[in-house]
Design a protein around this motif. Structure first.
Motif, PDB file in Angstrom:
ATOM      1  N   GLU A   9      24.816  25.987  11.298  1.00 58.70           N
ATOM      2  CA  GLU A   9      23.711  26.521  12.082  1.00 58.70           C
ATOM      3  C   GLU A   9      22.909  27.524  11.261  1.00 58.70           C
ATOM      4  OE1 GLU A   9      24.788  27.838  16.053  1.00 58.70           O
ATOM      5  OE2 GLU A   9      26.659  26.728  15.855  1.00 58.70           O
ATOM      6  N   CYS A  10      21.722  27.126  10.823  1.00 54.87           N
ATOM      7  CA  CYS A  10      20.839  28.058  10.134  1.00 54.87           C
ATOM      8  C   CYS A  10      20.153  28.936  11.179  1.00 54.87           C
ATOM      9  CB  CYS A  10      19.814  27.301   9.291  1.00 54.87           C
ATOM     10  SG  CYS A  10      18.595  26.377  10.239  1.00 54.87           S
ATOM     11  N   GLY A  11      19.452  29.947  10.736  1.00 55.52           N
ATOM     12  CA  GLY A  11      18.769  30.857  11.653  1.00 55.52           C
ATOM     13  C   GLY A  11      17.755  30.148  12.536  1.00 55.52           C
ATOM     14  N   GLY A  72      15.185  29.907  -1.058  1.00 49.91           N
ATOM     15  CA  GLY A  72      15.707  31.042  -0.296  1.00 49.91           C
ATOM     16  C   GLY A  72      16.513  30.598   0.906  1.00 49.91           C
ATOM     17  N   CYS A  73      16.671  31.509   1.831  1.00 50.65           N
ATOM     18  CA  CYS A  73      17.468  31.245   3.028  1.00 50.65           C
ATOM     19  C   CYS A  73      16.757  31.827   4.239  1.00 50.65           C
ATOM     20  CB  CYS A  73      18.859  31.850   2.878  1.00 50.65           C
ATOM     21  SG  CYS A  73      19.920  31.524   4.278  1.00 50.65           S
ATOM     22  N   CYS A  74      17.030  31.240   5.377  1.00 48.07           N
ATOM     23  CA  CYS A  74      16.394  31.692   6.624  1.00 48.07           C
ATOM     24  C   CYS A  74      17.160  32.814   7.298  1.00 48.07           C
ATOM     25  CB  CYS A  74      16.247  30.515   7.579  1.00 48.07           C
ATOM     26  SG  CYS A  74      17.827  29.825   8.054  1.00 48.07           S
ATOM     27  N   GLY A  75      18.301  33.217   6.729  1.00 44.66           N
ATOM     28  CA  GLY A  75      19.055  34.328   7.288  1.00 44.66           C
ATOM     29  C   GLY A  75      20.083  33.933   8.317  1.00 44.66           C
ATOM     30  N   GLY A  76      20.509  32.681   8.337  1.00 37.21           N
ATOM     31  CA  GLY A  76      21.493  32.224   9.301  1.00 37.21           C
ATOM     32  C   GLY A  76      22.915  32.613   8.965  1.00 37.21           C
TER      33      GLY A  76
END
Length: 80
Positions: A9-11, A72-76
């Motif tokens: 589950e990503c942000g 990058g990343c979405c912060g999940g």
């Protein structure tokens, strides 16, 4: 019963209304749903991940997540 699950589950997923797991009586319905959800996630989410629908073991289908085109990343919290 056939089950479609989202692997990680990503942000963006957490903020969406998409269910983490859904079951179907027919294999064809599970295949169609997993492909449609992966497409929606690829089109509507932040593009930092790429989602792929794939058959898993037995009667399970998985929507897996990998790096997308945005970097990058979405912060999940699942990338680390």
């Amino acid at each position: 019963m056939f089950t479609v699950q989202v692997e990680k589950e990503c942000g963006c997923f957490k903020r969406s209304e998409i269910e983490k797991e859904k079951t179907f009586d027919k294999r064809e319905d599970a295949i169609s749903y997993s492909r449609a959800i992966a497409e929606i996630m690829n089109e509507d989410f932040c593009k930092k991940h790429h989602f792929t629908a794939r058959a898993s073991a037995g009667d399970e289908f998985m929507i897996s997540v990998g790096e997308g085109s945005g970097g990058g990343c979405c912060g999940g919290g699942h990338c680390g």
